[in-house]
Design a protein around this motif. Structure first.
Motif, PDB file in Angstrom:
ATOM      1  N   PHE A 251       0.825  -1.203   0.000  1.00 58.40           N
ATOM      2  CA  PHE A 251       0.000   0.000   0.000  1.00 58.40           C
ATOM      3  C   PHE A 251       0.865   1.261   0.000  1.00 58.40           C
ATOM      4  N   ILE A 252       1.837   1.271  -0.910  1.00 62.42           N
ATOM      5  CA  ILE A 252       2.666   2.449  -1.104  1.00 62.42           C
ATOM      6  C   ILE A 252       2.679   2.771  -2.594  1.00 62.42           C
ATOM      7  N   SER A 253       3.020   4.005  -2.918  1.00 65.48           N
ATOM      8  CA  SER A 253       3.006   4.440  -4.313  1.00 65.48           C
ATOM      9  C   SER A 253       4.103   5.481  -4.535  1.00 65.48           C
ATOM     10  N   TYR A 254       4.637   5.467  -5.771  1.00 66.37           N
ATOM     11  CA  TYR A 254       5.741   6.365  -6.081  1.00 66.37           C
ATOM     12  C   TYR A 254       5.537   7.021  -7.438  1.00 66.37           C
ATOM     13  N   SER A 255       6.109   8.208  -7.578  1.00 66.54           N
ATOM     14  CA  SER A 255       6.159   8.866  -8.878  1.00 66.54           C
ATOM     15  C   SER A 255       7.363   8.335  -9.642  1.00 66.54           C
ATOM     16  N   SER A 256       7.537   8.800 -10.865  1.00 69.27           N
ATOM     17  CA  SER A 256       8.628   8.316 -11.711  1.00 69.27           C
ATOM     18  C   SER A 256      10.006   8.632 -11.128  1.00 69.27           C
ATOM     19  N   ASP A 257      10.091   9.664 -10.286  1.00 70.30           N
ATOM     20  CA  ASP A 257      11.372  10.010  -9.650  1.00 70.30           C
ATOM     21  C   ASP A 257      11.482   9.437  -8.234  1.00 70.30           C
ATOM     22  N   GLU A 258      10.666   8.387  -7.953  1.00 77.05           N
ATOM     23  CA  GLU A 258      10.690   7.665  -6.680  1.00 77.05           C
ATOM     24  C   GLU A 258      10.206   8.498  -5.500  1.00 77.05           C
ATOM     25  N   LYS A 259       9.454   9.541  -5.752  1.00 75.99           N
ATOM     26  CA  LYS A 259       8.868  10.340  -4.673  1.00 75.99           C
ATOM     27  C   LYS A 259       7.615   9.636  -4.150  1.00 75.99           C
ATOM     28  N   ASP A 260       7.525   9.515  -2.824  1.00 71.50           N
ATOM     29  CA  ASP A 260       6.363   8.882  -2.199  1.00 71.50           C
ATOM     30  C   ASP A 260       5.127   9.759  -2.426  1.00 71.50           C
ATOM     31  N   LEU A 261       4.089   9.174  -3.036  1.00 71.89           N
ATOM     32  CA  LEU A 261       2.870   9.924  -3.326  1.00 71.89           C
ATOM     33  C   LEU A 261       1.986  10.105  -2.088  1.00 71.89           C
ATOM     34  N   LYS A 262       2.249   9.306  -1.055  1.00 65.54           N
ATOM     35  CA  LYS A 262       1.514   9.392   0.208  1.00 65.54           C
ATOM     36  C   LYS A 262      -0.001   9.197   0.026  1.00 65.54           C
ATOM     37  N   LEU A 263      -0.366   8.231  -0.794  1.00 64.27           N
ATOM     38  CA  LEU A 263      -1.779   7.881  -0.907  1.00 64.27           C
ATOM     39  C   LEU A 263      -2.213   7.152   0.355  1.00 64.27           C
ATOM     40  N   THR A 264      -3.435   7.396   0.782  1.00 63.85           N
ATOM     41  CA  THR A 264      -3.968   6.651   1.915  1.00 63.85           C
ATOM     42  C   THR A 264      -4.344   5.237   1.468  1.00 63.85           C
ATOM     43  N   THR A 265      -4.638   4.376   2.436  1.00 60.12           N
ATOM     44  CA  THR A 265      -5.036   3.004   2.098  1.00 60.12           C
ATOM     45  C   THR A 265      -6.289   2.996   1.237  1.00 60.12           C
ATOM     46  N   LYS A 266      -7.290   3.787   1.605  1.00 59.50           N
ATOM     47  CA  LYS A 266      -8.534   3.831   0.842  1.00 59.50           C
ATOM     48  C   LYS A 266      -8.287   4.343  -0.570  1.00 59.50           C
ATOM     49  N   GLU A 267      -7.417   5.325  -0.738  1.00 57.24           N
ATOM     50  CA  GLU A 267      -7.099   5.840  -2.073  1.00 57.24           C
ATOM     51  C   GLU A 267      -6.430   4.757  -2.914  1.00 57.24           C
ATOM     52  N   THR A 268      -5.515   4.004  -2.302  1.00 60.57           N
ATOM     53  CA  THR A 268      -4.855   2.915  -3.015  1.00 60.57           C
ATOM     54  C   THR A 268      -5.855   1.828  -3.381  1.00 60.57           C
ATOM     55  N   GLN A 269      -6.796   1.536  -2.490  1.00 63.73           N
ATOM     56  CA  GLN A 269      -7.804   0.519  -2.773  1.00 63.73           C
ATOM     57  C   GLN A 269      -8.729   0.946  -3.909  1.00 63.73           C
ATOM     58  N   ILE A 270      -8.996   2.234  -4.023  1.00 68.42           N
ATOM     59  CA  ILE A 270      -9.791   2.728  -5.148  1.00 68.42           C
ATOM     60  C   ILE A 270      -9.037   2.509  -6.459  1.00 68.42           C
ATOM     61  N   ILE A 271      -7.744   2.827  -6.465  1.00 69.44           N
ATOM     62  CA  ILE A 271      -6.920   2.579  -7.649  1.00 69.44           C
ATOM     63  C   ILE A 271      -6.969   1.097  -8.022  1.00 69.44           C
ATOM     64  N   LYS A 272      -6.823   0.207  -7.024  1.00 68.70           N
ATOM     65  CA  LYS A 272      -6.852  -1.232  -7.270  1.00 68.70           C
ATOM     66  C   LYS A 272      -8.206  -1.668  -7.832  1.00 68.70           C
ATOM     67  N   CYS A 273      -9.282  -1.132  -7.279  1.00 66.41           N
ATOM     68  CA  CYS A 273     -10.625  -1.452  -7.757  1.00 66.41           C
ATOM     69  C   CYS A 273     -10.792  -1.080  -9.228  1.00 66.41           C
ATOM     70  N   LEU A 274     -10.344   0.120  -9.579  1.00 67.76           N
ATOM     71  CA  LEU A 274     -10.450   0.576 -10.962  1.00 67.76           C
ATOM     72  C   LEU A 274      -9.494  -0.187 -11.880  1.00 67.76           C
ATOM     73  N   TYR A 275      -8.317  -0.517 -11.370  1.00 67.05           N
ATOM     74  CA  TYR A 275      -7.339  -1.268 -12.161  1.00 67.05           C
ATOM     75  C   TYR A 275      -7.880  -2.658 -12.517  1.00 67.05           C
ATOM     76  N   ASP A 276      -8.549  -3.293 -11.570  1.00 71.88           N
ATOM     77  CA  ASP A 276      -9.111  -4.622 -11.806  1.00 71.88           C
ATOM     78  C   ASP A 276     -10.181  -4.622 -12.891  1.00 71.88           C
ATOM     79  N   ALA A 277     -10.736  -3.445 -13.185  1.00 72.30           N
ATOM     80  CA  ALA A 277     -11.789  -3.348 -14.205  1.00 72.30           C
ATOM     81  C   ALA A 277     -11.220  -3.268 -15.621  1.00 72.30           C
ATOM     82  N   ASN A 278      -9.887  -3.245 -15.741  1.00 69.46           N
ATOM     83  CA  ASN A 278      -9.228  -3.259 -17.061  1.00 69.46           C
ATOM     84  C   ASN A 278      -9.682  -2.123 -17.973  1.00 69.46           C
ATOM     85  N   GLY A 279      -9.842  -0.945 -17.405  1.00 65.17           N
ATOM     86  CA  GLY A 279     -10.204   0.206 -18.213  1.00 65.17           C
ATOM     87  C   GLY A 279     -11.689   0.417 -18.395  1.00 65.17           C
ATOM     88  N   ASN A 280     -12.501  -0.507 -17.898  1.00 65.68           N
ATOM     89  CA  ASN A 280     -13.949  -0.355 -17.987  1.00 65.68           C
ATOM     90  C   ASN A 280     -14.469   0.558 -16.878  1.00 65.68           C
TER      91      ASN A 280
END
Length: 216
Positions: A136-165
């Motif tokens: 549950f961590i995230s980084y930009s292209s220059d390895e900077k910690d984006l500091k997403l919360t757990t819920k924000e990361t879970q939203i990304i995962k939920c949308l990612y699992d939809a394969n663009g739908n």
């Protein structure tokens, strides 16, 4: 992920917190029940809870939060009598650990419990951003910690699992929160606004009247 350590021994609390931070966990420490009540929030993903605290029993705190939260709890105590153990599990603790225990072992136990409950995900790259759904961590292209919360990361995962739908608001709510939530529109909108602010305005696209989709 955010972990709350409730332990009145400052040395033990600080040592465990440092081990967990080394594993990229977000850690907050409480040394009393009152501090634990102040620090606990909806973003807390796990609690390490001592039983014997200066202002009361940790089991009282466990009983309180079980009225409205199923957050994972590991009870950590020097008390090894049968009554304490039975009471711990009656109050729906997830694990019971006897003191003393090394911070290395505790870190392993915490990681195992988090993975069992929240899942063991791989890392993905989206629009130049790296998301590690395991830690549950995230980084930009220059390895900077984006500091997403757990819920924000879970939203990304939920949308990612939809394969663009497109994913509806109800499906996001059910996947991330798992229960009906009053005021859901504001809840989801606020989290997605924060994700866009921390990453890119184009990473999540709004499909008006339907929901959201990830820009992949």
């Amino acid at each position: 992920m955010k972990i709350l350590i409730v332990e009145d021994n400052q040395t033990q609390n600080d040592v465990l917190a440092n081990f967990l931070r080394h594993e990229y966990y977000d850690v907050v420490s409480a040394y009393t029940l009152n501090e634990a009540r102040d620090l606990f929030s909806s973003d807390t993903d796990l609690i390490v809870l001592d039983v014997m605290l200066p202002d009361g029993s940790g089991l009282d705190f466990l009983k309180e939060i079980r009225k409205y939260s199923d957050v994972p709890v590991i009870v950590l105590t020097a008390l090894d009598d049968e009554y304490t153990q039975v009471s711990t599990f009656d109050l729906k603790a997830d694990e019971y650990v006897d003191k003393p225990v090394s911070p290395i072992v505790m870190t392993k136990k915490i990681t195992a419990l988090l993975e069992r409950i929240y899942g063991n995900y791989n890392s993905v790259n989206i629009m130049g951003f790296k998301f590690d759904f395991k830690k549950f961590i995230s980084y930009s292209s220059d390895e900077k910690d984006l500091k997403l919360t757990t819920k924000e990361t879970q939203i990304i995962k939920c949308l990612y699992d939809a394969n663009g739908n497109v994913v509806t608001r109800d499906n996001i709510l059910n996947s991330v929160w798992g229960y009906e939530y009053i005021g859901e529109d504001r809840l989801i909108d606020t989290h997605i606004k924060n994700i866009r602010k921390k990453t890119s305005p184009e990473i999540i696209l709004t499909v008006k009247g339907v929901g959201y989709r990830l820009n992949i």
